[in-house]
Motif scaffolding. Structure first.
Motif: not given
Length: 442
Positions: A50-60, A62-64, A71-77
């Motif tokens: 899930r952490r890896n998926a969220l990192a990818k989602q955050i990048g996408q 931000k790119s848009r 999403v970052m809040a979930e990742s940081q937990a």
């Protein structure tokens, strides 16, 4: 220590093997720990994914140019959640490891079934050429009333009264002829093992740390059988003090000399021997052999240890039994070799042979050496491994055996060499160590 992977892959075999030692394995507890371990690991892997998926989602996002805060809040937990799972997994693995440290080795398939010494199997016996025997094939009774080693030894310098005054019961003091005979026995054994059997003589510490005993299997199970002292230090350093223990055998120090090591395969086998005092509290042995030297708190032993390639360990076991036998044959002492049953073996042994010497005063055989193959049981606890070429390190196999217990050997020499007038014939092999003396006279 048992192999956790074997427990996971073939639990029924482990349960059956431990049953041969009279131990009922708690399968319910093991299955519970395994289920908890697997659940935590699965949850950990899910969170990592899930952490890896969220990192990818955050990048996408931000790119848009989109909002990624939720999403970052979930990742940081997730790191804190992973940390909690890691602690939970550590607790589960710690409980399993602590439990495994209390479980004995699995018996080899050739070990006889049985619950006690009554079920041990005699392999062979040896009597000096020309020694008369009785109808049972045992040494014939002496032509006079045999004395035990205490009665024979006291006029020769065996002094229990002074030892009792100094240290209490189950200690001895040796003087004069008996003291010299005791020293001669140890020197003879060391010379035989080093010059004929290829062992490297060692002088080892008599006091060791608890972690050393954990590796060789004396701790945690047999702490009450040890004598221990508290390491010195200022009172304010109490938390940093460490219990130190007097060795119960130099098997401990010789075997643990390869602890936390990766040994080049070409250095195997390693053959080590040492003469040391041994200290045992003999917890639980009250009333047994309280007279004389058979069961003492302090005694001397010449120990043999071999560190070998796993494929060679049972060949080494037979070899070591032969080395112990060579001592008894040279001393012209009647003995037998006995294969111990599963219920009578020591904690770390996969297979054990006892050598039992004949004692005329007791009209029976008594243990004088025990030789065991521990396979990888001690090596796994000690992290003692070898490497062949560029291959992956593997656990060595460790073996140990008495070569021999000096005090019990002294008992056997006194009783088997006794004469009607109270004198004792010195075995020919010991006479060079005794200044040529052939007979000890009161």
């Amino acid at each position: 220590m048992l192999d956790p992977n074997l427990l996971r892959k073939d639990l029924p075999t482990v349960v059956k093997a431990l049953a041969l030692r009279g131990l009922a394995f708690d399968t319910e507890r093991f299955n519970r720990l395994e289920a908890e371990r697997k659940a935590v690991q699965m949850e950990t892997e899910s969170l990592q994914a899930r952490r890896n998926a969220l990192a990818k989602q955050i990048g996408q996002l931000k790119s848009r140019g989109e909002d990624a805060s939720a999403v970052m809040a979930e990742s940081q937990a997730i790191p804190e959640q992973l940390k909690q799972l890691e602690a939970k997994l550590g607790a589960i693995q710690g409980e399993l490891s602590d439990w495994l440290l209390t479980l004995p080795n699995l018996p080899h398939e050739s070990v006889p079934a049985g619950e006690s010494s009554d079920d041990n199997v005699e392999v062979r016996r040896w009597l000096p050429p020309g020694m008369p025997t009785n109808e049972n094939g045992e040494p014939a009774a002496l032509q006079f009333e045999p004395r035990d080693h205490v009665e024979i030894g006291e006029p020769l310098g065996l002094d229990f009264d002074t030892a009792r005054k100094l240290s209490g019961s189950r200690f001895m003091m040796l003087r004069d002829q008996v003291a010299r005979l005791h020293r001669a026995l140890a020197q003879f054994m060391l010379d035989l093992h080093t010059s004929k059997h290829g062992y490297q003589e060692c002088y080892t510490p008599y006091i060791v740390m608890g972690s050393t005993l954990l590796g060789t299997g004396q701790l945690p199970k047999f702490k009450d059988d040890m004598f221990w002292v508290t390491k010195g230090g200022a009172p304010e350093d109490d938390e940093e003090r460490e219990d130190l223990y007097l060795i119960s055998t130099s098997e401990i120090t010789l075997t643990a000399s390869v602890r936390d090591s990766i040994i080049p395969a070409e250095q195997l086998p390693m053959r080590l021997t040492a003469h040391t005092p041994c200290f045992r509290s003999e917890a639980g042995s009250g009333g047994r052999d309280v007279r004389g030297m058979i069961r003492q708190h302090q005694f001397d032993k010449v120990e043999m240890v071999q560190i070998v390639h796993p494929e060679k360990s049972y060949e080494a076991l037979e070899e070591m039994v032969g080395h112990a036998e060579a001592v008894l044959q040279a001393l012209e002492l009647p003995y037998r070799v006995v294969a111990l049953c599963g219920g009578d073996m020591g904690f770390g042994a996969a297979k054990t042979y006892d050598l039992e010497v004949w004692l005329p005063a007791q009209n029976t055989w008594r243990e004088i050496s025990s030789v065991s193959n521990c396979e990888a049981f001690q090596a796994r606890r000690m992290q003692a491994r070898f490497r062949a070429g560029k291959g992956k390190p593997e656990y060595v196999h460790t073996l140990n055996g008495s070569g021999l217990a000096v005090g019990r050997c002294l008992v056997a020499v006194l009783e088997n060499g006794q004469q009607a007038d109270g004198s004792v014939v010195v075995p020919a092999a010991l006479r060079p160590y005794m200044g040529g003396v052939e007979v000890l006279k009161p």
